[in-house]
Design a protein around this motif. Structure first.
Motif, PDB file in Angstrom:
ATOM      1  N   THR A  19      13.619  76.410  43.415  1.00  0.00           N
ATOM      2  CA  THR A  19      12.790  75.514  43.358  1.00  0.00           C
ATOM      3  C   THR A  19      12.555  75.318  44.456  1.00  0.00           C
ATOM      4  O   THR A  19      12.728  74.244  45.605  1.00  0.00           O
ATOM      5  N   VAL A  21       9.376  72.885  46.146  1.00  0.00           N
ATOM      6  CA  VAL A  21       9.523  71.246  45.832  1.00  0.00           C
ATOM      7  C   VAL A  21       8.871  71.060  47.306  1.00  0.00           C
ATOM      8  O   VAL A  21       8.264  72.081  47.881  1.00  0.00           O
ATOM      9  N   ARG A  33       4.254  76.705  48.845  1.00  0.00           N
ATOM     10  CA  ARG A  33       5.141  75.119  48.127  1.00  0.00           C
ATOM     11  C   ARG A  33       4.408  73.912  47.418  1.00  0.00           C
ATOM     12  O   ARG A  33       5.069  73.975  46.462  1.00  0.00           O
ATOM     13  N   ARG A  34       3.714  73.607  48.058  1.00  0.00           N
ATOM     14  CA  ARG A  34       2.806  72.138  47.784  1.00  0.00           C
ATOM     15  C   ARG A  34       2.218  72.763  46.648  1.00  0.00           C
ATOM     16  O   ARG A  34       2.603  71.368  45.428  1.00  0.00           O
ATOM     17  N   HIS A  37       4.921  73.459  43.183  1.00  0.00           N
ATOM     18  CA  HIS A  37       4.766  71.309  43.048  1.00  0.00           C
ATOM     19  C   HIS A  37       3.994  70.940  42.345  1.00  0.00           C
ATOM     20  O   HIS A  37       4.147  70.392  41.159  1.00  0.00           O
ATOM     21  N   SER A  63       8.962  77.052  40.423  1.00  0.00           N
ATOM     22  CA  SER A  63       9.117  75.548  40.747  1.00  0.00           C
ATOM     23  C   SER A  63       8.917  75.774  38.998  1.00  0.00           C
ATOM     24  O   SER A  63       8.667  76.078  38.018  1.00  0.00           O
TER      25      SER A  63
END
Length: 366
Positions: A19, A21, A33-34, A37, A63
């Motif tokens: 996942t 994060v 990734r951000r 998320h 995510s």
């Protein structure tokens, strides 16, 4: 149904990707990734996925959840409905038939579908195959008159394609053919009918034979009458009046040649990198596919030119289908990217932009 998916239909427990994060020190692709998320933590998406394919290999990030009831993560190799990305497959099939001499892009639709486009100012003698593929035909979009709300409320209702065409032709043209641009699923319904008329075979069979099989896209195919998805898959959701509804089971009969395909991220990236990289169509045909016009400055023939923050635009397509929203495309240098959220409609306005930003990050960031 999908060829490989049938063989693995019982393997619903495949392990999903880690996942995504907010990135810690040392993690790669921190912006992507951000964004994933934030899509799942703030913007209303239960789950999100991004997959990147380049010469170094393949990266998949996820995510959130693929199933809000069980909390199961988004599967890395999950299948979902890719919506209007189907248009690129249909356009590619038409262009392969052009290469075979079976279709002329600038011939009137009337040549292949005599008497089919008539009434309320519509005339197939004045609309070309090229205009169907480029959304410059002026044909009304039957979905504008059917309404997404009806599909959301009655997801298993089947719609006959002749009825959908009649629904569109009951309304006057948006503009004279070739003088404007307006996105129209009706054009791709007719393009599918052209394919069937010149080959004598169902559209799904021709797409499989001419595009899917040569590229070994074993996890891509038309669902036919099936209303479920092959395993593994995330569930697809809509948000209606603040309530999240499961719409995983759905009839794709409203979409057909403009939006009925099921695929996964790996196949989509393989398809777009091969297509944009010149391994599907002849060079001259690919140039026609990518040729834009004054009335269609961003859209070629089933391909859209998408700007990115790190250099030259990419070529790809967006795909919205009840339950899922997807962006996929590739650069000329062999980098492909696909991002998906398992909600449509229901993403916030900020989330719609964030999905585009995630696509940019997947194409630009290491």
């Amino acid at each position: 149904m999908l060829r490989k998916a049938i063989a693995v239909a019982g393997l619903a427990g495949l392990v999903a990707a880690g996942t995504a994060v907010p990135a810690a020190a040392g993690e790669d692709r921190p912006r992507l990734r951000r964004l994933l998320h934030t899509l799942t933590a703030e913007d209303g998406a239960p789950g999100a996925l991004a997959a990147v394919r380049d010469r170094r290999g393949r990266t998949v990030l996820t995510s959130g959840v693929g199933d809000v009831r069980t909390g199961a993560p988004v599967p890395r190799e999950g299948h979902w409905r890719i919506g209007s990305i189907t248009k690129t497959f249909t356009a590619t099939t038409v262009l392969l038939l052009v290469e075979d001499g079976l279709v002329d892009l600038d011939a009137p639709v009337e040549r292949y579908l005599p008497g089919t486009v008539r009434g309320n100012g519509h005339d197939g003698r004045n609309i070309t195959v090229r205009q169907l593929l480029q959304h410059t035909s002026g044909l009304p979009d039957y979905l504008d008159h059917l309404g997404i709300g009806r599909i959301v409320e009655n997801p298993l209702e089947r719609h006959d394609r002749d009825d959908l065409l009649a629904l569109a032709l009951a309304h006057p043209p948006e503009f004279a053919p070739g003088t404007g641009w307006s996105y129209s699923n009706t054009g791709y319904l007719l393009a599918g009918l052209v394919v069937e008329a010149v080959t004598g075979d169902p559209l799904a069979d021709v797409v499989e034979r001419r595009v899917l099989d040569p590229l070994r896209l074993d996890d891509t195919g038309a669902p036919g009458a099936a209303t479920g998805l092959p395993s593994p898959h995330p569930r697809g959701y809509v948000r209606l009046d603040g309530t999240l509804l499961d719409r995983t089971r759905l009839s794709a009969s409203t979409a057909w040649g403009g939006g009925d395909l099921v695929s996964d991220a790996s196949d989509l990236n393989r398809f777009f990198t091969a297509l944009v990289g010149g391994r599907v169509l002849r060079p001259g045909t690919l140039r026609e596919m990518m040729r834009t016009t004054e009335v269609s400055p961003e859209y070629g023939l089933g391909l859209r030119r998408v700007p990115r923050s790190c250099g030259a635009p990419v070529w790809g397509h967006a795909g919205d289908m009840v339950g899922f929203s997807t962006l996929s495309g590739a650069t000329r240098h062999g980098r492909g990217a696909t991002v998906m959220v398992n909600v449509k409609p229901g993403l916030s306005d900020a989330g719609e932009q964030r999905l585009k930003d995630a696509f940019d990050a997947a194409l630009c960031d290491d």
